[in-house]
Design an enzyme around this catalytic site. Structure first.
Site, PDB file in Angstrom:
ATOM      1  N   LYS A 111      81.706  75.714  50.751  1.00 63.23           N
ATOM      2  CA  LYS A 111      82.420  76.987  50.879  1.00 63.23           C
ATOM      3  C   LYS A 111      83.803  76.704  51.471  1.00 63.23           C
ATOM      4  CE  LYS A 111      80.825  81.583  52.204  1.00 63.23           C
ATOM      5  NZ  LYS A 111      79.997  82.287  53.172  1.00 63.23           N
TER       6      LYS A 111
HETATM    7  C1  E4P Z   1      79.663  85.643  52.403  1.00 61.40           C
HETATM    8  O1  E4P Z   1      79.526  84.532  51.958  1.00 61.40           O
HETATM    9  C2  E4P Z   1      79.923  85.946  53.811  1.00 61.40           C
HETATM   10  O2  E4P Z   1      79.193  85.055  54.611  1.00 61.40           O
HETATM   11  C3  E4P Z   1      79.517  87.322  54.206  1.00 61.40           C
HETATM   12  O3  E4P Z   1      79.110  88.090  53.118  1.00 61.40           O
HETATM   13  C4  E4P Z   1      80.408  88.012  55.180  1.00 61.40           C
HETATM   14  O4  E4P Z   1      79.901  89.291  55.456  1.00 61.40           O
HETATM   15  P1  E4P Z   1      80.421  90.204  56.670  1.00 61.40           P
HETATM   16  O5  E4P Z   1      81.726  90.808  56.274  1.00 61.40           O
HETATM   17  O6  E4P Z   1      79.347  91.218  56.844  1.00 61.40           O
HETATM   18  O7  E4P Z   1      80.554  89.266  57.847  1.00 61.40           O
END
Ligand code: E4P
Length: 220
Positions: free
Chosen positions: A83
């Site tokens: 990522k």
């Molecule tokens: C996605 O890969 C992220 O980890 C995640 O969806 C972030 O979500 P949030 O905005 O609820 O922290």
């Protein structure tokens, strides 16, 4: 549409996978911190439980460092997805990692243009954060719809991974928008299962079943 769990809590992943509805997992540094365990231990456990894509995030801010971290993460298991945050150095790193056959998930995407750039750099997945856009009064789902359309128009193979999902309606809307994947907290998956009429129906069926003459012996 595929469903990923957005968590670093191994028990939640175990439960979701056992239900047969979880296709992958996403993590991020915040979720890793919340789990309170060594990151490598957590990820190695997750890839044992879930054979689908498991995203683990880099934290470097320049391309060389991101590539270095990505190569390390990718060696942990074949289903790990590296990522990478959306930034110029991140795009450079994605291009390099893609040329080495390492799959990436470009994260922290808040506009259709950012998603387009991630796809052009060779990202395997792109993660539009719809909940965080909604939080600041913008239409996160519109970005998901546009991204799906742009990728279809130009034949990008990059998958649209709707992220920052906050409630079940987000999941329905992401599915209708044509997102390939929705990643969600375990709580949202549980909310998707529940319906008061289902619960009421089960209760009344169980009550009526007691009146069936061979109710107690039929399944012996
Ligand atoms: C996605 O890969 C992220 O980890 C995640 O969806 C972030 O979500 P949030 O905005 O609820 O922290």
């Amino acid at each position: 549409m595929k469903i990923f769990l957005d968590t670093a809590e191994v028990e939640e992943i175990r439960q979701g996978v056992a239900m047969g509805v979880v296709d992958g997992v996403t993590t991020n540094p915040t979720l890793a911190a919340r789990a309170g365990r060594k990151f490598k231990d957590v990820v190695l456990e997750i890839v044992e439980i879930c054979s689908g894509p498991v995203s683990a995030e880099t934290v470097g801010l320049n391309a060389d460092q991101i590539v270095h971290e990505g190569r390390i993460l990718a060696k942990w298991a074949p289903n790990i997805i590296v990522k990478v945050p959306l930034m110029a150095e991140g795009l450079k790193a994605v291009k390099q990692l893609a040329s080495e056959g390492i799959k990436t998930n470009v994260t922290l995407v808040f506009s259709t243009n950012q998603a387009l750039l991630a796809a052009k750099a060779g990202a395997t997945f792109v993660s539009p954060f719809l909940g965080r856009l909604d939080d600041i009064g913008q239409d996160g789902m519109q970005m998901v719809r546009e991204t799906v359309e742009v990728f279809q128009t130009y034949g990008f193979e990059t998958e649209v991974l709707a992220a920052s999902i906050r409630h079940p309606l987000h999941v329905t809307q992401a599915a209708l928008a044509g997102a390939d994947i929705a990643t969600m907290p375990f709580k949202v998956l549980q909310q998707m299962i529940k319906h008061p009429l289902t619960d009421r129906g089960i209760d009344s069926f169980l009550e009526d079943w007691k009146k069936v003459p061979d109710a107690e012996t039929v399944f012996e």
